[in-house]
Design a protein around this motif. Sequence first.
Motif, PDB file in Angstrom:
ATOM      1  N   ALA A  36      32.077   6.798  28.050  1.00  0.00           N
ATOM      2  CA  ALA A  36      33.008   7.926  27.934  1.00  0.00           C
ATOM      3  C   ALA A  36      32.922   8.528  26.534  1.00  0.00           C
ATOM      4  N   HIS A  37      32.979   9.842  26.474  1.00  0.00           N
ATOM      5  CA  HIS A  37      32.879  10.580  25.206  1.00  0.00           C
ATOM      6  C   HIS A  37      34.157  11.385  25.028  1.00  0.00           C
ATOM      7  N   LEU A  38      34.649  11.400  23.838  1.00  0.00           N
ATOM      8  CA  LEU A  38      35.901  12.100  23.548  1.00  0.00           C
ATOM      9  C   LEU A  38      35.673  13.615  23.547  1.00  0.00           C
ATOM     10  N   SER A  39      36.435  14.314  24.389  1.00  0.00           N
ATOM     11  CA  SER A  39      36.339  15.776  24.387  1.00  0.00           C
ATOM     12  C   SER A  39      37.113  16.282  23.180  1.00  0.00           C
ATOM     13  N   ARG A  40      36.926  17.553  22.867  1.00  0.00           N
ATOM     14  CA  ARG A  40      37.610  18.060  21.687  1.00  0.00           C
ATOM     15  C   ARG A  40      38.303  19.375  21.966  1.00  0.00           C
ATOM     16  N   HIS A  41      39.404  19.592  21.266  1.00  0.00           N
ATOM     17  CA  HIS A  41      40.122  20.852  21.379  1.00  0.00           C
ATOM     18  C   HIS A  41      39.390  21.939  20.609  1.00  0.00           C
ATOM     19  N   MET A  99      24.419   7.322  19.556  1.00  0.00           N
ATOM     20  CA  MET A  99      25.750   7.412  20.160  1.00  0.00           C
ATOM     21  C   MET A  99      26.694   8.166  19.230  1.00  0.00           C
ATOM     22  N   ASP A 100      27.493   9.068  19.786  1.00  0.00           N
ATOM     23  CA  ASP A 100      28.503   9.759  18.991  1.00  0.00           C
ATOM     24  C   ASP A 100      29.549   8.759  18.505  1.00  0.00           C
ATOM     25  N   SER A 101      30.238   9.117  17.456  1.00  0.00           N
ATOM     26  CA  SER A 101      31.165   8.199  16.795  1.00  0.00           C
ATOM     27  C   SER A 101      32.539   8.151  17.464  1.00  0.00           C
ATOM     28  N   HIS A 102      32.639   8.675  18.691  1.00  0.00           N
ATOM     29  CA  HIS A 102      33.915   8.645  19.423  1.00  0.00           C
ATOM     30  C   HIS A 102      33.626   8.417  20.906  1.00  0.00           C
ATOM     31  N   CYS A 103      33.108   7.227  21.192  1.00  0.00           N
ATOM     32  CA  CYS A 103      32.731   6.881  22.566  1.00  0.00           C
ATOM     33  C   CYS A 103      33.372   5.567  22.983  1.00  0.00           C
TER      34      CYS A 103
END
Length: 544
Positions: A347-352, A213-217
Motif C-alpha cells: 500500500a502507498h500513501l496517497s496525497r492531498h 520503495m517510496d518512503s510512505h508504504c
Amino acid sequence: VKFIVDSLDPAMELGVDTAPLKSLQEDQLLFVFPSAQGTWTQQERKRSYKMFKRGTFKDATAAGPLGSVRGRTGSIQMEMEQASVQRHGFNEALSETISLHRRPPEARHPECFGEKYSEILPSASVVICFHEEPWSTLMRTVHSVLDTSPRQYLQEVLLVDDLSQNRHLKARLGSYVSGLDGVRLIHSTRRLGVGGCRTMAAAKAKGQVLVFMDSHCECHEGWLEPLLERVSQDRSRVVSPVMDVIDWKTFQYNATQWPVRGVFDWRLDFYWELNPPLQEIPPEEAVLPLQSPALGGGVLAIDRNFFQSVGAYDPGMLLWGAEQIELSIRVWSCGGSMEVVPCSRVAHLSRHHLPYIFPDQEMLRRNKIRVADIWMDAYKKIYYRRDTLAHLIKQVCGPEERLRLKRSLGCRNFHWFLSTVYPQLYVPQDKLALSGEVRHTHICHVCFSLCSSTLLCFCYSCTMWALATVQTTPGRNNSRGPLSGQLVHQQSQMCVEAVQQAGLLQSKTGEVHKPTAGGLYLKPCTRHPRQQWHFEQLVAPKGN
Ligand code: UDP
Ligand code: MN
C-alpha cells in the motif's frame, strides 16, 4: 501562554522567540511550528514560526478536507491534523497515533495462498529514498519491510536521506536505525531527486535485486517472494506489486481491484488503469502477472545488473516527475519487460497535494519534454500538441548522451512500443488544418505561432500576448474561418482583429472616443481588412 508545539520540531529547540506570543489570549494560540524548512540563522529563528489561531482553521475546516470541528479537545486535534495536511500533504498528525507495526487487511486472491515459490531466490536490497518524510510514515515503511520480508532474502534496507533539513531525519534517525538489524542509512550531501537518489543507492546496494520503495508504504505479508521469483526467472523483467492505497486523510487502507496495470496518456501523466481493456481474464488466471506498458515508482523490483546495463535512471531528469515513464519506455524499448504481480501487494500513501517546494516551476514539464524528445520520435508532436507551453521551454541538459545510449543498446523506436506494448493507446490523427507562418494582411508586426490544430499562441511586438482557441476548421459553406481569412474564437464566435496603433478616433458628429491601444481584439466578425489573416499553408480537411 499555553501552546502546543509540533512534536518533532519543538519551538524551544529551534530557539523561537516567544515574546510576541505573550500578548495573545490563552486559547487564541494553538500551536507553533517552524514556517519553513531549512538551516536557520539566529536572526531567522526569531521570526520563523507560523501561528495557527482558532479562526484560521474553523474557516478552512468548513470547506476543508477534515470535516467539521467537534468539541474543544476534538477541535485541537482537528486543527493539528489540518495543519499537518497543509505541511505534508497528508494527515501526519493522525499517522502519529497509528502503530508503526500495523498490517493491512488481507487482500490477496485466495488462489495466491496455493502459490509455491523457489526455495532459492535472489537477495533484495530495499532502497527507500526520502526527502523530508515525517517520522511516523518513514518508520512504518521500514518496519513493515522488516516485519514482512523473509530474512534470508532481505539483504538490507537502504535508507537514503535526499538532503532533508528536518532534524528528526538526522541524529535521531541515525541512532534509531543503528538498533535495527539490516538497515543502513546514507545521507546525501546533494539534493538528488527521486531518480538520482535511487541511482546513487543502487551503486551502494549489495543485493542482487533492487526494490525501490517510496518512503510512505506498508507491505502486505508475502509481498517480496512473488516479485523476486519473477525477476529471478527473467533478469530483464521489471515488476511491481499491486499498489493499494492508504487514504491521505483517514489513513484507511483501500485494496486495488485486480486486474490493474500502469499506463500513461499523451500528456505523459502516469496512472494505474483499473480493468484494462484487454481480453477477459479467466478467474483461474487471477494469480498470473499482467504485462504492463508502464509501472509507477511506488514500489519497483529490478535486477541490479539489468538496472545498470539499461542506464539506471536518466541523470538529466530533474528532481521529481515522469521518471517512472522514462524508465518504463526505456525498459521496454531496450530489451526488457514490465509486469504487475497480483500476489504481491504493497500500500502507498496517497496525497492531498505535493508538499515540496521546488526551485524550478517547470520541472515536471521539463522532464516530460525530455522523455518526448529522447524516446518518442515523431510521436512527440502529439505530446507537444497537448502541452502547448512545452514549445516555449528550454532544456537544462542536452539529450545527446541518452540518445547515444539508446543507439548503443539498440533500443526500438516508439512506433514499436505503441504497436507491441501499448496498442490500446489511441494515436490521435490530429492533422493540422493550417500550418506555417500566419501574417496579418495589412499589419506586419503582428505575429502568431500555431501551437496545435486548435490553439494559437499570439505574440504581438514579440511579447506573448494571449492564448485563444480558434476555429481552424472551415465551416461547410466557408463563410467563416481561415478560408475566408478570418480567425474565429470558438467560444465567443468573435473574430480576431488587429488594431495597429493607439489614436484618438473622432466620429462624424465630432465626438472624440477614448484612444484604443494597438493589439489584437476579439470583435464581432465583419469583412473588414483588420480581420483578414493570411496563412502560409492551408490544408482543408478531407471531405471539404
Ligand atoms: N523523494 C526524494 N527526493 C526528492 C523528491 C522525492 O528522495 O527530491 C522521495 C520521496 O520521499 C519518496 C519518493 O522519492 O519516497 C517518491 O516521491 P513522491 O512520494 O513524492 O512521489 P509520488 O508518490 O507522489 O509520485
Ligand atoms: Mn509516494
